[in-house]
Design an enzyme around this catalytic site. Structure first.
Site, mmCIF file in Angstrom:
data_model
loop_
_atom_site.group_PDB
_atom_site.id
_atom_site.type_symbol
_atom_site.label_atom_id
_atom_site.label_comp_id
_atom_site.label_asym_id
_atom_site.label_seq_id
_atom_site.Cartn_x
_atom_site.Cartn_y
_atom_site.Cartn_z
ATOM 1 N N HIS A 179 0.817 -1.220 0.000
ATOM 2 C CA HIS A 179 0.000 0.000 0.000
ATOM 3 C C HIS A 179 0.849 1.267 0.000
ATOM 4 O O HIS A 179 0.341 2.352 -0.279
ATOM 5 C CB HIS A 179 -0.997 -0.006 1.164
ATOM 6 C CG HIS A 179 -0.414 0.285 2.502
ATOM 7 N ND1 HIS A 179 -0.100 -0.698 3.425
ATOM 8 C CD2 HIS A 179 -0.094 1.458 3.106
ATOM 9 C CE1 HIS A 179 0.369 -0.139 4.521
ATOM 10 N NE2 HIS A 179 0.395 1.167 4.360
ATOM 11 N N SER A 182 4.184 2.302 8.312
ATOM 12 C CA SER A 182 3.895 1.308 7.279
ATOM 13 C C SER A 182 5.135 0.846 6.541
ATOM 14 O O SER A 182 6.023 1.641 6.224
ATOM 15 C CB SER A 182 2.922 1.887 6.248
ATOM 16 O OG SER A 182 1.609 1.819 6.698
ATOM 17 N N ASP A 238 -0.257 -7.566 1.518
ATOM 18 C CA ASP A 238 0.350 -6.227 1.591
ATOM 19 C C ASP A 238 1.882 -6.307 1.619
ATOM 20 O O ASP A 238 2.521 -5.942 2.607
ATOM 21 C CB ASP A 238 -0.178 -5.504 2.829
ATOM 22 C CG ASP A 238 0.103 -4.011 2.816
ATOM 23 O OD1 ASP A 238 0.421 -3.487 1.729
ATOM 24 O OD2 ASP A 238 -0.001 -3.377 3.878
#
Length: 326
Positions: free
Chosen positions: A100, A245, A150
């Site tokens: 992402h 992230s 992911d």
């Protein structure tokens, strides 16, 4: 990466007390791989240096910025000159991160990778800057779950120069169980639910959470998929946060550090009862190794350009009431 104030979630006091007791009593387990080389644990994707072996030894104290050389595989992913995500060094040409982080823009020229970086404002003596040659997203990304699959592999245009401050991490795979592992997450994410940021790389020790308890905490079985794992210090209200992230969750095993997770999603730093959810490295280890093996090395490698850091960390996302990417 934050330690927000405790809140009472959808669980009642009795159920919450029982759950917290079980989390303390039951030692967390997670699958990871032991590499077949003597005195080394995990998969190494480079033969030039030992993976998962930082030159700096000793205990780390939680709640303080990470010292230089403690996490030499840490990568800062920059988008249009701003830090947006973390990553980890796998070998001289490859970085592991979250899918992402790259989904927002297919133009790879707008992304840059920094290694050997501790402070987002100041390039250190070992800081190196690299352009991106290609990004490979896992084919199941967002296929079965809004943030499933992911995982992203990032190939650099030029070879990383290893030093005491720049080294690869070992990859975990499913052959060996880690029990009561010493696990840490690192990143430059938000440090409070008010949106405060830090220029210094932050570190946080996090216990792994068994899959059944993670399902119970999130309250719906479909939220946590087989390609995910959970970690968070619920008793002390510690969790990863927006901006972390793509960064690594690593565990120490026989003096080597194995990456077992990639920071992926969660309920945000404002709700510590929900642990951070990570893409499971052991689940994707074969895909990672296969893609690195079959992808040609960039032609005519050249030395890395001198780093020129842009503005400090800017996380331009709202705290969502529901689950959110981190």
């Amino acid at each position: 990466m934050a330690a927000p104030a405790s809140v009472m979630g959808p669980l009642g006091p009795s159920a919450l007390g029982l759950l917290l007791l079980l989390l303390v009593v039951a030692p967390p387990r997670v699958a990871a791989l032991v590499h077949r080389q003597p005195e080394n644990q995990g998969i190494s994707l480079t033969g030039s240096v030992a993976c998962g072996r930082p030159s700096m030894e000793g205990k780390i104290l939680g709640g303080v910025p990470a010292p230089e050389r403690k996490w030499p595989w840490q990568v800062s992913v920059h988008y249009a000159g701003l830090h947006v995500c973390g990553g980890s060094i796998l070998n001289e040409y490859w970085v592991l991160s979250a899918a992402h982080c790259f989904h927002r823009d297919k133009n790879i020229k707008i992304y840059d990778m920094y290694v050997g970086l501790v402070n987002l404002r100041v390039a250190g003596n070992h800081t190196q800057w690299y352009e991106v040659n290609r990004v490979i997203l896992h084919p199941t990304y967002e296929m079965y779950h809004p943030i499933g699959g992911d995982v992203a592999l990032v190939q650099l245009k030029t070879r990383i120069v290893f030093s005491e401050s720049v080294l690869p991490v070992c990859l975990a795979t499913p052959e060996v169980n880690l029990t009561s592992a010493n696990c840490w997450a690192t990143g430059w994410g938000l440090v409070s639910k008010q949106g405060e940021t830090s220029d210094e790389l932050q570190e946080m020790q996090l216990p792994l959470i068994l899959e059944p308890w993670c399902h119970l905490l999130y309250g719906h079985m479909s939220y946590i998929m087989p390609d995910m794992l959970c970690a968070g210090d619920i008793l002390n209200a510690k969790t990863v946060c927006e901006g972390d992230s793509g960064g690594p969750l690593v565990c120490e095993f026989n003096r080597s550090w194995l990456q077992i997770g990639i920071v992926s999603w969660g309920r945000g730093c404002s709700n510590p009862l929900y642990p951070g959810v990570y893409a499971s490295v052991s689940y994707f280890s074969k895909w990672i190794c296969d893609n690195i093996e079959i992808t040609p090395t960039p032609a005519q490698p050249a030395p890395a350009l001198s780093p020129a850091l842009g503005p400090t960390l800017s996380v331009l996302m709202a705290m969502l009431a529901g689950w959110s990417v981190l």
